[in-house]
Design a protein around this motif. Structure first.
Motif, mmCIF file in Angstrom:
data_model
loop_
_atom_site.group_PDB
_atom_site.id
_atom_site.type_symbol
_atom_site.label_atom_id
_atom_site.label_comp_id
_atom_site.label_asym_id
_atom_site.label_seq_id
_atom_site.Cartn_x
_atom_site.Cartn_y
_atom_site.Cartn_z
ATOM 1 N N VAL A 172 0.929 -1.255 0.079
ATOM 2 C CA VAL A 172 -0.189 -0.045 -0.004
ATOM 3 C C VAL A 172 0.711 1.225 -0.059
ATOM 4 N N SER A 173 0.978 1.945 -1.282
ATOM 5 C CA SER A 173 1.668 3.258 -1.101
ATOM 6 C C SER A 173 0.667 4.366 -1.405
ATOM 7 N N GLY A 174 -0.658 3.990 -1.732
ATOM 8 C CA GLY A 174 -1.477 4.959 -1.550
ATOM 9 C C GLY A 174 -2.468 4.889 -0.439
ATOM 10 N N THR A 175 -3.652 4.652 -0.649
ATOM 11 C CA THR A 175 -4.589 4.659 0.647
ATOM 12 C C THR A 175 -5.884 3.261 0.414
ATOM 13 N N LEU A 176 -5.872 2.549 1.285
ATOM 14 C CA LEU A 176 -6.692 1.227 1.399
ATOM 15 C C LEU A 176 -7.530 1.438 2.360
ATOM 16 N N THR A 177 -8.669 1.343 2.196
ATOM 17 C CA THR A 177 -9.816 1.595 3.117
ATOM 18 C C THR A 177 -10.551 0.263 3.319
ATOM 19 N N VAL A 178 -10.802 -0.378 4.608
ATOM 20 C CA VAL A 178 -11.820 -1.354 4.828
ATOM 21 C C VAL A 178 -13.123 -1.006 5.562
ATOM 22 N N VAL A 179 -14.003 -0.931 4.882
ATOM 23 C CA VAL A 179 -15.346 -0.490 5.319
ATOM 24 C C VAL A 179 -16.048 -1.235 6.434
#
Length: 325
Positions: A172-179
């Motif tokens: 993850v070099s960006g943004t990863l969101t688990v809802v």
């Protein structure tokens, strides 16, 4: 064979046989494969589609071990049939949707600038790599489908009826969101997961979310280079979980590697089954740790480890440490 030419639209609609490309193919609008029998084989040639690529039947083969380069400016949709990516590289600027059929990644690479939805078909990650590069996109997974390597360089949200499973490495070099209510599952052996961007696990009241390592073996997670791991629980009924088990311990490190190192933000969270050395927080970032539960240490192990930290967090608020050390 299919001539290596420029086409406006190209439709493969003749049943049976093998349709081999005899040169690079450019389709200036849409490519459609509708026939039930043929194999459309790109052989050693590249494919460029400036519109959409729709498969409603048949078989597509990306190469013959030559590692071709294929570009789709629009959407890729698989309704039925078999898409065999082989060892080629793919660049898809739109959405990838599996409503049916089977997508076999093999050793291919895919850069996707849209949404990923394999919930209606079968996806096998093989030894391949998928890169999610969109500025805003979503990942929705089907039951029993699994990525091998997943790279998130854009901004992505996991919003899926089934767990999103990674059998290789997560970067993850960006943004990863688990809802809230979703699970990101790790099932590989000896995998290394690198968080240089932002990995966030969100919850809501009475709805938990999970980073699940219970089916993994010897996985490591490193948060560094300005990366942030956020376990953002809501309250006692809506917690963010980072879980392992006796055979799948959590090996999580925030290394001491300079002034721009990784940060841990935890609120109403639970971390279980760390490795013997515990959760290693050695960076000098301004960690925020409150209402956490650390539990199930190894025999003679620890839960939370600041042994190599230059500075300790100023506050660890309302946390519980459970287990026999």
């Amino acid at each position: 064979f299919v001539l290596g030419l420029n086409y406006h639209d190209l439709e493969i609609d003749e049943n049976g046989g093998v349709k081999n490309a005899n040169g690079d193919i450019t389709v200036h609008n849409d490519l459609t494969i509708t026939a039930s029998g043929p194999t459309f084989n790109m052989k050693t040639h590249d494919l460029t589609v400036t519109g959409n690529f729709l498969m409603s039947n048949g078989i597509f083969s990306g190469d013959e071990g030559t590692g071709n380069s294929h570009t789709i400016t629009g959407n890729f949709t698989l309704e039925a049939g078999n898409f065999n990516a082989e060892s080629s590289s793919y660049d898809v600027d739109g959405n990838l949707t599996l409503n049916g059929g089977t997508y076999t990644a093999s050793s291919s690479t895919l850069n996707l600038a849209g949404n990923w939805d394999d919930s209606g078909g079968s996806f096998t990650g093989g030894t391949g790599t998928v890169t999610m590069s969109a500025s805003s996109s979503a990942i929705k997974a089907g039951k029993d489908n699994k990525f091998n390597n997943l790279i998130v360089s854009g901004t992505d949200t996991i919003n899926s009826d089934f767990a999103v499973e990674i059998g290789g490495d997560l970067t993850v070099s960006g943004t990863l969101t688990v809802v809230p209510g979703d699970t990101l599952s790790f099932t590989g052996t000896g995998s290394t997961h690198t968080i240089d961007g932002n990995l966030t696990v969100n919850t809501s009241s009475a709805v938990n979310s999970i980073l699940d390592f219970t089916l993994s073996t010897n996985n490591t997670v490193v948060v560094d280079n300005g990366g942030i791991l956020t376990l953002d629980g809501t309250d006692a009924t809506g917690r963010a979980y980072l879980i392992g088990d006796d055979d799948s311990e959590i090996d999580l490190t925030f290394p001491s590697s300079g002034t721009n190192n990784g940060k841990f933000v935890g609120d109403h969270f639970t971390i279980s089954y760390p490795v013997t050395a515990g959760i290693k927080i050695n960076s000098d970032a301004a960690h925020e740790i409150e209402y956490g539960v650390f539990k199930n240490p190894k025999s003679f192990g620890v839960l939370l480890n600041f042994e190599s930290a230059g500075n300790l967090p100023q506050t660890i608020d309302s946390c519980s440490f459970i287990g026999v050390a």
